[in-house]
Design an enzyme around this catalytic site. Structure first.
Site, short mmCIF file in Angstrom:
data_model
loop_
_atom_site.label_atom_id
_atom_site.label_comp_id
_atom_site.label_asym_id
_atom_site.label_seq_id
_atom_site.Cartn_x
_atom_site.Cartn_y
_atom_site.Cartn_z
N CYS A 174 3.15 5.93 -7.80
CA CYS A 174 2.15 4.87 -7.98
C CYS A 174 0.95 5.05 -7.05
CB CYS A 174 2.79 3.50 -7.78
SG CYS A 174 3.48 3.28 -6.14
N ASP A 207 7.84 6.23 -4.70
CA ASP A 207 6.86 5.36 -4.04
C ASP A 207 7.10 5.52 -2.53
OD1 ASP A 207 5.10 3.31 -3.33
OD2 ASP A 207 6.34 1.68 -4.13
N ARG A 257 -2.78 -10.50 -4.93
CA ARG A 257 -1.84 -9.61 -4.23
C ARG A 257 -1.42 -10.33 -2.95
NH1 ARG A 257 -2.27 -3.16 -3.09
NH2 ARG A 257 -1.67 -3.25 -5.28
N ARG A 304 -4.08 2.57 -14.88
CA ARG A 304 -4.15 1.21 -14.33
C ARG A 304 -5.36 0.50 -14.90
NH1 ARG A 304 -1.87 0.07 -9.46
NH2 ARG A 304 -2.32 -2.05 -10.10
N GLN A 329 1.59 -2.28 -12.34
CA GLN A 329 1.89 -0.87 -12.12
C GLN A 329 2.90 -0.38 -13.16
OE1 GLN A 329 0.71 1.27 -9.39
NE2 GLN A 329 1.51 2.70 -10.91
N HIS A 349 5.72 -5.39 -8.87
CA HIS A 349 4.39 -4.79 -9.09
C HIS A 349 4.28 -4.56 -10.60
CE1 HIS A 349 0.70 -2.99 -8.28
NE2 HIS A 349 1.04 -1.91 -7.60
N1 CP Z 1 -0.63 1.70 -6.79
C1 CP Z 1 -1.35 0.72 -6.25
O1 CP Z 1 -1.15 -0.47 -6.53
O2 CP Z 1 -2.35 1.14 -5.44
P1 CP Z 1 -3.20 0.22 -4.46
O3 CP Z 1 -2.27 -0.36 -3.45
O4 CP Z 1 -4.23 1.13 -3.85
O5 CP Z 1 -3.84 -0.87 -5.26
N1 NVA Z 2 5.77 -0.39 -2.60
C1 NVA Z 2 4.41 -0.22 -2.21
C2 NVA Z 2 3.52 -0.14 -3.39
C3 NVA Z 2 2.09 0.20 -3.08
C4 NVA Z 2 1.23 0.26 -4.29
C5 NVA Z 2 4.00 -1.36 -1.30
O1 NVA Z 2 4.34 -2.51 -1.59
O2 NVA Z 2 3.31 -1.11 -0.30
#
Ligand code: CP
Ligand code: NVA
Length: 328
Positions: free
Chosen positions: A288, A248, A126, A316, A156, A153
């Site tokens: 999400c 989101d 990430r 997930r 997701q 993502h």
């Molecule tokens: N939806 C999601 O990716 O959650 P986290 O940021 O908690 O991993």
């Molecule tokens: N769009 C959000 C998704 C979190 C799971 C972010 O990038 O923070």
């Protein structure tokens, strides 16, 4: 004599399997950086494998194997689901926070990729800049999985469409309306939707659309797959007749400096009474997570009987466990 014949002639009932059970490792060694990295057929196979894994069929394919989780942003679901998924497959996951690896600062992305590849079997990352993950994958000799970048993502989106499939038995012909920022989550959804036959509408304030080349790609995919792709700046009108309402956060990780402006610009871009009134009566509500109550979604919507949000979060685990089983 007749009795003996009956005993000998005892054929097994003819049961034709609708689809062959997908084998673990069917994506062995493959990277997953974008939803575009898997063909539609591979995604369908992955969903079949997910279904089996969710039914508890053992897939001990990661025995003795190790995943490195490199996370430069916070996470609950992604970290948890990959860690639990790896352990359920008989392997283990090692977590590294941003400051431990110092990707691109303490060590070049290229060297980190080469070192990690000597010791682990899969890299789950990430990060902010999508180019980091592309470079990492270029130099890694083990699969690299995108656990969220500023651009996409994709894990997701896989879990989201698997959830839609569970609720609706079909992704084809569904109208998904995404209310909010044209961020990573929206991009992965809009690129995957047409390939699974789902109509996609993004309702965002002017100026918060995804990058133009990706919009062009989504339009082209929609035309090719005979689905619709629309961008609207009116969340209420866009929600009309929606089968699925999705949102989101308005401010993604890394955009904290823009929070005040975004709070003002996104006012009304919410899953709540007004948008739900326009959608189909049984519209499925997805998010999400994490959710910010009173901003992109109301607490009532999260808790509503129409909400599939916590099944979506649970999926997930199952989808990513299947992905791990497939690439290992
Ligand atoms: N939806 C999601 O990716 O959650 P986290 O940021 O908690 O991993
Ligand atoms: N769009 C959000 C998704 C979190 C799971 C972010 O990038 O923070």
């Amino acid at each position: 004599m007749a009795g003996a014949l009956t005993e000998e002639f005892n054929p097994a009932p003819l049961v034709a399997p609708t689809r062959l059970t997908p084998r673990a490792s069917f994506l062995k060694g493959r990277h997953f950086l974008s939803v575009n990295d898997l063909s539609t057929e591979e995604i369908e196979q992955l969903f079949d494998l997910t279904r089996e894994i969710k039914l508890g069929k053992a897939q001990n394919v990661a025995s003795g194997k190790c995943a490195a989780l490199l996370f430069e942003k916070p996470s609950l679901r992604t970290k948890l689901s990959f860690s639990v998924g790896m352990s359920r497959l008989g392997g283990q996951a090692l977590y590294f926070a941003k400051e431990e690896v110092g990707l691109g600062h303490r060590e070049s992305v290229k060297d980190a990729a080469r070192v990690l590849s000597r010791m682990v079997d899969v890299i789950i990352i990430r990060t902010f800049d999508h180019r980091n993950i592309v470079e990492l994958a270029h130099y890694a000799s083990v699969p690299v999985i995108n656990a969220l970048t500023d651009l996409e993502h994709p894990c997701q989106a896989l879990a989201d469409f698997y959830t839609i499939l569970e609720y609706r038995s079909e992704t084809r012909g569904q109208k998904l309306v995404y209310i909010g920022d044209g961020c990573n989550t929206a991009i992965s959804l809009m690129l995957l939707a047409p390939r699974l036959g789902t109509h996609f509408t993004l309702a965002c304030p002017p100026g918060y659309e995804p990058p133009a080349p990706l919009i062009a790609q989504a339009r082209e995919l929609a035309a090719w797959h005979s689905t619709t792709f629309e961008i609207s700046h009116d969340p209420v009108a866009a929600s009309n007749d929606a089968d699925i309402l999705y949102t989101d956060v308005w401010t993604s990780m890394g955009q904290e400096d823009e929070k005040a402006k975004r709070l003002a610009d996104f006012a009304g871009f919410q899953i709540g009474a007004k948008t739900l009134r326009e959608a189909k009566e049984d519209a499925l509500i997805l998010h999400c997570l994490p959710a910010h109550y009173g901003e992109e979604i109301t607490e009532d919507a999260v808790d509503s009987p129409q909400s599939g949000i916590f099944d979506q979060a649970e999926n997930r685990l199952h989808v990513q466990q299947a992905l791990l089983a497939a690439v290992l």
